[in-house]
Scaffold this active site. Sequence first.
Site, short mmCIF file in Angstrom:
data_model
loop_
_atom_site.label_atom_id
_atom_site.label_comp_id
_atom_site.label_asym_id
_atom_site.label_seq_id
_atom_site.Cartn_x
_atom_site.Cartn_y
_atom_site.Cartn_z
N ASN A 189 -14.88 5.89 45.42
CA ASN A 189 -15.50 6.64 46.52
C ASN A 189 -14.81 7.99 46.72
O ASN A 189 -15.43 8.94 47.20
CB ASN A 189 -15.38 5.84 47.83
CG ASN A 189 -16.58 4.95 48.06
OD1 ASN A 189 -17.55 4.98 47.31
ND2 ASN A 189 -16.51 4.14 49.10
N GLY B 86 -16.99 13.62 50.36
CA GLY B 86 -16.87 15.02 50.78
C GLY B 86 -15.42 15.47 50.74
O GLY B 86 -15.12 16.64 50.62
N ALA B 87 -14.52 14.48 50.85
CA ALA B 87 -13.07 14.69 50.75
C ALA B 87 -12.50 15.62 51.82
O ALA B 87 -11.42 16.17 51.65
CB ALA B 87 -12.70 15.18 49.35
N ARG C 77 -20.45 8.24 64.35
CA ARG C 77 -21.46 7.83 63.38
C ARG C 77 -22.25 6.60 63.83
O ARG C 77 -23.46 6.52 63.60
CB ARG C 77 -20.79 7.52 62.05
CG ARG C 77 -20.28 8.76 61.41
CD ARG C 77 -19.43 8.48 60.22
NE ARG C 77 -19.02 9.74 59.64
CZ ARG C 77 -18.20 9.86 58.64
NH1 ARG C 77 -17.69 8.79 58.07
NH2 ARG C 77 -17.89 11.05 58.17
N GLU D 89 -9.03 2.24 51.66
CA GLU D 89 -10.13 1.52 52.30
C GLU D 89 -10.01 0.00 52.15
O GLU D 89 -10.67 -0.74 52.86
CB GLU D 89 -11.48 2.02 51.73
CG GLU D 89 -12.64 1.79 52.68
CD GLU D 89 -13.95 2.40 52.23
OE1 GLU D 89 -13.96 3.48 51.60
OE2 GLU D 89 -14.99 1.78 52.51
N ALA E 277 -10.59 9.08 56.65
CA ALA E 277 -10.28 8.19 55.51
C ALA E 277 -9.38 8.92 54.54
O ALA E 277 -8.39 8.36 54.05
CB ALA E 277 -11.56 7.75 54.82
C1 LIG Z 1 -20.35 9.83 49.82
C2 LIG Z 1 -19.07 9.67 50.60
C3 LIG Z 1 -18.56 10.75 51.32
C4 LIG Z 1 -17.36 10.61 52.04
N1 LIG Z 1 -16.84 11.70 52.67
C5 LIG Z 1 -15.63 11.59 53.27
C6 LIG Z 1 -14.98 12.74 53.80
O1 LIG Z 1 -15.46 13.86 53.71
N2 LIG Z 1 -13.77 12.56 54.40
C7 LIG Z 1 -13.17 11.33 54.50
O2 LIG Z 1 -12.10 11.23 55.07
N3 LIG Z 1 -13.77 10.23 53.96
C8 LIG Z 1 -14.95 10.34 53.34
N4 LIG Z 1 -15.51 9.24 52.76
C9 LIG Z 1 -14.75 7.98 52.75
C10 LIG Z 1 -13.62 8.08 51.73
O3 LIG Z 1 -13.99 8.90 50.65
C11 LIG Z 1 -13.20 6.71 51.20
O4 LIG Z 1 -12.94 5.84 52.26
C12 LIG Z 1 -11.95 6.84 50.35
O5 LIG Z 1 -12.14 7.79 49.33
C13 LIG Z 1 -11.53 5.51 49.76
O6 LIG Z 1 -10.42 5.75 48.92
P1 LIG Z 1 -9.69 4.56 48.20
O7 LIG Z 1 -8.71 5.17 47.26
O8 LIG Z 1 -9.22 3.58 49.19
O9 LIG Z 1 -10.86 3.81 47.39
P2 LIG Z 1 -11.77 4.37 46.22
O10 LIG Z 1 -11.70 5.83 46.11
O11 LIG Z 1 -13.10 3.75 46.37
O12 LIG Z 1 -11.06 3.80 44.92
C14 LIG Z 1 -10.94 2.42 44.69
C15 LIG Z 1 -10.98 2.20 43.19
O13 LIG Z 1 -10.58 0.86 42.90
C16 LIG Z 1 -11.37 0.37 41.85
N5 LIG Z 1 -11.30 -1.10 41.87
C17 LIG Z 1 -11.87 -1.94 42.76
N6 LIG Z 1 -11.57 -3.21 42.46
C18 LIG Z 1 -10.79 -3.18 41.36
C19 LIG Z 1 -10.17 -4.19 40.56
N7 LIG Z 1 -10.30 -5.49 40.85
N8 LIG Z 1 -9.44 -3.81 39.48
C20 LIG Z 1 -9.31 -2.48 39.16
N9 LIG Z 1 -9.90 -1.49 39.87
C21 LIG Z 1 -10.61 -1.84 40.97
C22 LIG Z 1 -12.74 0.95 42.16
O14 LIG Z 1 -13.58 0.93 41.03
C23 LIG Z 1 -12.37 2.37 42.61
O15 LIG Z 1 -12.34 3.27 41.53
C24 LIG Z 1 -16.70 9.36 52.05
C25 LIG Z 1 -17.22 8.28 51.34
C26 LIG Z 1 -18.38 8.41 50.60
C27 LIG Z 1 -18.91 7.25 49.84
#
Ligand SMILES: Cc1cc2nc3c(=O)[nH]c(=O)nc-3n(C[C@H](O)[C@H](O)[C@H](O)COP(=O)(O)OP(=O)(O)OC[C@H]3O[C@@H](n4cnc5c(N)ncnc54)[C@H](O)[C@@H]3O)c2cc1C
Length: 463
Positions: free
Chosen positions: A44, A49-50, A286, A426, A441
């Site tokens: 994600n 939008g990051a 939201r 997340e 996030a």
């Molecule tokens: C379209 C969109 C726009 C957004 N815009 C914003 C924003 O502007 N600002 C903001 O603060 N937040 C935003 N968010 C929310 C935010 O981007 C996410 O909450 C955040 O990026 C999550 O980061 P993460 O590293 O926890 O998980 P992720 O970036 O989802 O990464 C988790 C990774 O773990 C991998 N994975 C899962 N299970 C396993 C496994 N068993 N073994 C190996 N790999 C695995 C997945 O494939 C994935 O690549 C947005 C979300 C979306 C979807």
Amino acid sequence: MPAVQNYDVVVIGAGGAGFAAAVEAKSKGANVVLIEKMPTVGGNSLISGAEMNVPNSWVQNKLNIKDDTPARMAADTLKGGDFKGDPEIVGVMTVNALPTAEWLRDTVGVNFEKDNVFQFGGHSRKRALIPEGHTGTEVITKFSALADKMGIPVITNMKAEELVKDKDGRVVAVKAVSGDKEYTFNAKGGVVLATGGFGANAQMVKKYNPNIDERFKTTDAPGTTGEALYMAEKAGGQLVNMGYIQTYPICDPISGVIELIADARFDGAILVNQEGKRFVEELERRDVISNAILKQPGAYCYVLWNDNIGKISNTVKIHDTEYQAFTKQGIMHTSDTLKGAADFFHIPYANLKATVDRVNQMAKDGGKDLDFHNRGGLKDMSTGKYYIIKAVPSTHHTMGGLKINTKAEVLDKNGKPIPGLFAAGEVTGTTHGTNRLGGNAYTDIMVFGRIAGDGAAAEAKAR
Ligand SMILES: Cc1cc2nc3c(=O)[nH]c(=O)nc-3n(C[C@H](O)[C@H](O)[C@H](O)COP(=O)(O)OP(=O)(O)OC[C@H]3O[C@@H](n4cnc5c(N)ncnc54)[C@H](O)[C@@H]3O)c2cc1C
């Protein structure tokens, strides 16, 4: 590739939290591996939008926003989540937001826009830094390059399936599969779970929140399926707040993806229903906006803005691919006149004109919104071009997940840290409460990603 490999730190999930953890651990001298189940990295965090909330940032300073503080952001965050977020965790997030953003800028090399910050719903100040290009591509590309330079192996198509504990209950290894082969990654210091949420797993979403059923599409990357939460639960981790699931209000009715182009809302675009009437504050939380949209005729709405608003946020130019695609799909329309915008979507023109005339009058009187109290203030919409896009809510963010403490250690059902197990991003469930505020996030995943990486590296050194 050897079936058994030895590392100090094993990070699972190559999104923002995972990269932050891996880079931090490596910079502290640990031997690190980052494994990712999908064929490509980013999760994600890539399609995001990051935008990232940072009180007291250099951009706020430049824009003369001088009265923001971590405490103010913490207060907004806790209130925005109905005080169900953990105040200690939120405190750590907000206090570390600025140094973490500086680290992203100076060490990781992320370019942020120099002259603009967003004010997402529920925030009392404009405080979200905007990466160049307005997506996570800027961040993940820079992280990938840095990981490469630092010699961190990033192994894709490698799915973690089991956390292995030793006889003392310490997590010491990860069992993973790639194709039909099994691998074991031994972790001397610790394992960092950075596997993201479960918003793309419709069954799991419905299980924890039956209100979000088959009607909802998702904004999330396909890997956001949450099975790692069960893996961690099996290893003793405590899951909290699982029913708190956020829908994003402004999404493509056909695919479910977020309409980033409609971020013009943060600079004054208004929301109207099929009758051409406003119905909610555009900068509300939201969940409030989503619920309000679902109560409108057809359970959808339109976002409407003009060039006057567009010249501030520039979203039509920045998101040109979206602009072309949505226009072709017929869910977005551009018109020199308000009548053209109304007619395209069969909105009664007289109603829409009355709505926009009233907005213009309030804009002329200083921008104070007497009807819905838009906290950003109203902008003049008396001249074209006009941009209008149809929108629905879509499943977006799962606020629940693993309970962690301020050191990013995963807690068991008795509230005790599970030795050797860290989590960030997340996949955790402690920060946002009932509702995550926009831009929080990214702050959360980066701050706690670094804390988790640092903690796991320190344990490796100590053992
Ligand atoms: C379209 C969109 C726009 C957004 N815009 C914003 C924003 O502007 N600002 C903001 O603060 N937040 C935003 N968010 C929310 C935010 O981007 C996410 O909450 C955040 O990026 C999550 O980061 P993460 O590293 O926890 O998980 P992720 O970036 O989802 O990464 C988790 C990774 O773990 C991998 N994975 C899962 N299970 C396993 C496994 N068993 N073994 C190996 N790999 C695995 C997945 O494939 C994935 O690549 C947005 C979300 C979306 C979807």
